[in-house]
Enzyme design. Sequence first.
Site, PDB file in Angstrom:
ATOM      1  N   GLU A   1      77.934  80.926  35.017  1.00  0.00           N
ATOM      2  CA  GLU A   1      78.994  81.937  34.947  1.00  0.00           C
ATOM      3  C   GLU A   1      79.542  82.127  33.530  1.00  0.00           C
ATOM      4  O   GLU A   1      79.735  83.250  33.085  1.00  0.00           O
ATOM      5  CB  GLU A   1      80.121  81.606  35.933  1.00  0.00           C
ATOM      6  CG  GLU A   1      79.694  81.691  37.398  1.00  0.00           C
ATOM      7  CD  GLU A   1      79.083  83.042  37.787  1.00  0.00           C
ATOM      8  OE1 GLU A   1      79.244  84.020  37.047  1.00  0.00           O
ATOM      9  OE2 GLU A   1      78.424  83.104  38.849  1.00  0.00           O
TER      10      GLU A   1
ATOM     11  N   GLU B   1      74.799  88.123  42.869  1.00  0.00           N
ATOM     12  CA  GLU B   1      73.522  88.306  42.178  1.00  0.00           C
ATOM     13  C   GLU B   1      72.292  87.876  42.969  1.00  0.00           C
ATOM     14  O   GLU B   1      71.276  87.526  42.374  1.00  0.00           O
ATOM     15  CB  GLU B   1      73.560  87.530  40.860  1.00  0.00           C
ATOM     16  CG  GLU B   1      73.505  85.991  41.002  1.00  0.00           C
ATOM     17  CD  GLU B   1      74.862  85.292  40.969  1.00  0.00           C
ATOM     18  OE1 GLU B   1      75.871  85.951  41.286  1.00  0.00           O
ATOM     19  OE2 GLU B   1      74.918  84.100  40.638  1.00  0.00           O
ATOM     20  N   ASN B   2      72.317  87.915  44.304  1.00  0.00           N
ATOM     21  CA  ASN B   2      71.146  87.535  45.104  1.00  0.00           C
ATOM     22  C   ASN B   2      69.861  88.071  44.482  1.00  0.00           C
ATOM     23  O   ASN B   2      69.801  89.231  44.089  1.00  0.00           O
ATOM     24  CB  ASN B   2      71.261  88.105  46.516  1.00  0.00           C
ATOM     25  CG  ASN B   2      72.639  87.931  47.082  1.00  0.00           C
ATOM     26  OD1 ASN B   2      73.102  86.826  47.259  1.00  0.00           O
ATOM     27  ND2 ASN B   2      73.327  89.045  47.321  1.00  0.00           N
TER      28      ASN B   2
ATOM     29  N   GLU C   1      76.671  82.435  48.430  1.00  0.00           N
ATOM     30  CA  GLU C   1      77.274  81.568  47.422  1.00  0.00           C
ATOM     31  C   GLU C   1      78.727  81.325  47.808  1.00  0.00           C
ATOM     32  O   GLU C   1      79.417  82.269  48.154  1.00  0.00           O
ATOM     33  CB  GLU C   1      77.216  82.215  46.041  1.00  0.00           C
ATOM     34  CG  GLU C   1      77.740  81.260  44.975  1.00  0.00           C
ATOM     35  CD  GLU C   1      77.604  81.792  43.546  1.00  0.00           C
ATOM     36  OE1 GLU C   1      77.186  82.936  43.364  1.00  0.00           O
ATOM     37  OE2 GLU C   1      77.941  81.037  42.646  1.00  0.00           O
TER      38      GLU C   1
ATOM     39  N   HIS D   1      76.611  92.188  34.540  1.00  0.00           N
ATOM     40  CA  HIS D   1      76.790  90.757  34.834  1.00  0.00           C
ATOM     41  C   HIS D   1      75.811  90.286  35.916  1.00  0.00           C
ATOM     42  O   HIS D   1      75.083  89.307  35.726  1.00  0.00           O
ATOM     43  CB  HIS D   1      78.240  90.514  35.263  1.00  0.00           C
ATOM     44  CG  HIS D   1      78.549  89.095  35.619  1.00  0.00           C
ATOM     45  ND1 HIS D   1      79.098  88.203  34.735  1.00  0.00           N
ATOM     46  CD2 HIS D   1      78.352  88.401  36.770  1.00  0.00           C
ATOM     47  CE1 HIS D   1      79.239  87.026  35.326  1.00  0.00           C
ATOM     48  NE2 HIS D   1      78.803  87.123  36.564  1.00  0.00           N
ATOM     49  N   GLU D   2      75.796  90.989  37.029  1.00  0.00           N
ATOM     50  CA  GLU D   2      74.932  90.552  38.135  1.00  0.00           C
ATOM     51  C   GLU D   2      73.462  90.673  37.746  1.00  0.00           C
ATOM     52  O   GLU D   2      72.650  89.816  38.082  1.00  0.00           O
ATOM     53  CB  GLU D   2      75.220  91.341  39.412  1.00  0.00           C
ATOM     54  CG  GLU D   2      76.682  91.336  39.865  1.00  0.00           C
ATOM     55  CD  GLU D   2      77.310  89.959  39.988  1.00  0.00           C
ATOM     56  OE1 GLU D   2      76.571  88.974  40.201  1.00  0.00           O
ATOM     57  OE2 GLU D   2      78.544  89.849  39.840  1.00  0.00           O
TER      58      GLU D   2
ATOM     59  N   HIS E   1      72.339  87.804  35.570  1.00  0.00           N
ATOM     60  CA  HIS E   1      72.142  86.556  36.311  1.00  0.00           C
ATOM     61  C   HIS E   1      70.675  86.329  36.681  1.00  0.00           C
ATOM     62  O   HIS E   1      70.286  85.205  36.973  1.00  0.00           O
ATOM     63  CB  HIS E   1      72.967  86.561  37.601  1.00  0.00           C
ATOM     64  CG  HIS E   1      74.328  85.947  37.475  1.00  0.00           C
ATOM     65  ND1 HIS E   1      74.549  84.746  36.839  1.00  0.00           N
ATOM     66  CD2 HIS E   1      75.542  86.350  37.935  1.00  0.00           C
ATOM     67  CE1 HIS E   1      75.844  84.444  36.909  1.00  0.00           C
ATOM     68  NE2 HIS E   1      76.468  85.408  37.557  1.00  0.00           N
TER      69      HIS E   1
ATOM     70  N   GLY F   1      83.628  90.322  43.800  1.00  0.00           N
ATOM     71  CA  GLY F   1      83.300  91.597  43.187  1.00  0.00           C
ATOM     72  C   GLY F   1      81.867  91.972  43.511  1.00  0.00           C
ATOM     73  O   GLY F   1      81.574  93.067  43.975  1.00  0.00           O
ATOM     74  N   ALA F   2      80.944  91.032  43.287  1.00  0.00           N
ATOM     75  CA  ALA F   2      79.533  91.296  43.537  1.00  0.00           C
ATOM     76  C   ALA F   2      78.775  89.984  43.508  1.00  0.00           C
ATOM     77  O   ALA F   2      79.294  88.967  43.058  1.00  0.00           O
ATOM     78  CB  ALA F   2      78.977  92.239  42.474  1.00  0.00           C
TER      79      ALA F   2
HETATM   80 ZN    ZN Z   1      78.510  85.652  38.006  1.00  0.00          ZN
END
Ligand code: ZN
Length: 850
Positions: free
Chosen positions: A313, A257-258, A122, A290-291, A294, A254-255
């Site tokens: 988001e 979400e794959n 991304e 959060h991830e 997603h 930060g991270a």
């Molecule tokens: Zn996100």
Amino acid sequence: MKDASPQTIYLTDYTPPTYLVDQVDLTFRLSPNATRVISRIAFRPNPDAVSKRFFLHGEELTPISSSIDGAPVTPREVEGGIEVDVPDAPFVWEAEVEIAPAANTALEGLYMSNGMYCTQCEAEGFRKITWYPDRPDVMAPFKVRIEGDEPVMLSNGNPTGSGDGWTEWTDPWPKPAYLFALVAGDLVAREDSFTTMSGKHVDLKLWVRPGDEGKTAFGMEALKKSMKWDEDVYGREYDLDIFQIVAVSDFNMGAMENKGLNIFNTSAVLCSPETSTDANFERIEAIIAHEYFHNWTGNRITCRDWFQLSLKEGLTVFRDQSFSADMRSPSVCRISDVLSLRGRQFREDNGPLAHQVQPDSFVEINNFYTSTIYEKGAEVIRMLKTLVGDEGYKKALDLYFDRHDGQACTIDDWLTVFQDATGRDLGQFKRWYKQAGTPRLRVSEDWNDGTYQLTFTQTTPPTPGQEVKEPFVIPIAVGLIGPNGDEVVGTQVLEMTEGTQTFTFEGLAAKPVPSILRGFSAPVILERETSAQERAFLLANDTDEFNRWEAGRSLAKEVLTALITGKEAPQAIYFDALASVLREDHTDPDFRALALAIPSADDMAQTLFDSGVTPDPDVIHDATETLKQSRAEYFQDMLPRLLSEMTVTEPFAPTHEQAGKRALGHGILQMLTRLDGSKAAQALFDRADNMTLSLGALACLLNAGKADAALATFRDKWQDDALVMDKWFMLQVAHADPDKAAETVTRLTQDPAFTMKNPNRFRSVFGAFAGHPAGFHQKDGSGYRLLADWLIKLDPINPQITARMSGAFETWKRYDGDRQSLIADQLDRILATPGLSRDTTEMISRIRGA
Ligand SMILES: [Zn+2]
């Protein structure tokens, strides 16, 4: 190097993809300098297409071969990719390319971090892996085979085969390429499992480097809590047999979400009491949630194009904020969220980088992963929920998942769902997505014989490209408090739709004190003439915890502003009111710690600027020091008792209860350090058995100028722990004397442990520097020069981080003419750098206003 005259992309130019993808098969033959990627992709013409052009994105790929339905073809190289003549019927595209992960320092696409293969796709990184329609509205199931000699080789979806030197992964859920992930290296897993609401067994694995296993327990618990919460609150169940998280040290974000294989910056997942602070634990819990969230809001339902980024988001931030509020304290979480919104998003909205939650155009999408898209996007959804109510929100979300599962959607789709589910017209509400800038809400009141009126006027200042703004729909939560401190009217949501609007309350016995914008019901700046006495009254009596805190906050700002501008400060009123709050044994220590915190230098600079005063960072710094010193002296007698009350005697746990005590204890210790020659801080540093206390004590010692020995001890103890060393770097810059800050930065960049290739390390030094206004804005311009030097050095290595760090200059128009011209010189110098990346060129040009 990217091209020097970057192209602007417009929302209005959107056209549907010309070809859709039914299936993607990828084979990776891993090698640090020559990885082969073999793709087999089943395309079919899109009936909705407006052209026949077959174009595939691709950057920095070395072509080996390509064919259509088995017949070799020679693609034409065009800007950003290739074009090929294809049949007007379904066909299979096959290609082999070579890439060099070890040479990829931009950390976008497939790259290497400490000998481990890792991806970040991304927003547009997949085009650096192979030729593909790299746009989110092309969704397809992926099957991936990885060949290599790495002990662990992972991709999205479920494991469907493995053997000597290969593994195979199948992701049955159609996804856009930006959710693709591959990880390979020497990794070990913490394993666990989760049973979903329908009884499905899911394997959970959290992969780390050998040696980091001890830092995975909390992350795994946070994941399970997130999975449960999404079922309980949103009715969303996980949809694969396995969910995996991998911790990576070199990561721009930060991270990520794959699908089924989240990749995390080590700083966003690894933690232990010895190495992590309470704030780290809290942030990690929120990011994992959060991830994970997603998976539905982002992955199952994705964005049609990047102008819709806030669709996933904003909603997912709102969901993780709600999760944190449920796990911890709703009012404390709300206060923290608003502090960060004001510190980052309001700042953005007030400067040259202001943009809409749904922008109309961009040059480099990486520059739009902003606080406006994320945090303001979440505020917009919070307002929507307030307006339609909990029931309406639930109905709308059920309809959203029902109607759009498996689709790539727009913000209009999202609003239509709310209109259909609740019957409410959201035409005016949509302005929150389309108009940039923070509305100012001016309030006046009127009292006449039992009738109380509040009149609101909203104005939104111009932002780049948007001079005139239409009125917003603003939900204003209001309560009224009687003179004796009792609430006479409980919270009501007033719905403001006009530029100016009056609301009337009848039948009151006495003129009330209003508590306006309770819970921060809208992301606006409230402007109201009021007295220090009234703020103190609200701090003592408001039933809304957010507004209690807000009253204390504005009182602190009033005192600071008076000290800065040389006026008489209502210090005694502030100190008395605050002392009563500190003594409230029944009140959450975390709330009391927040009430005690003094507004940051950046916050004060913006506050002064808004009131027409040119802020001088040196003067703000000195005034803050003065206030802190006199406050410590005023509170002197109560400090030792409070400090002992806040001492946690049980073993460390990262709970809200314990964290609150430690936070308030730290606030007390900061005051005490000013009075006791730093004895208490040194004693705490010597006996601290967790990072929160250890780091807090070290910060106090730094402020007192007595940290040399402690810094050396700390370094000796933690030199092999990168995340703790980041804190060591960061703290020294954050607490440097203003005139020593640039020198400290220079000294730290010469430390053998400093490397600009690692985003966390670079940020720990330069992020802290940018966050220290009095140090960064030294009158001789040395801070600006130093940062510009490093941005120029970093840009060829990592454009994304360079562009993001350029934001340090975004507030430059607040300051005096001398500082502005010194900054302008540095911005021009950066822009004149030959071969400057598209990312940095766009950011610096927008900041410069060129
Ligand atoms: Zn996100």
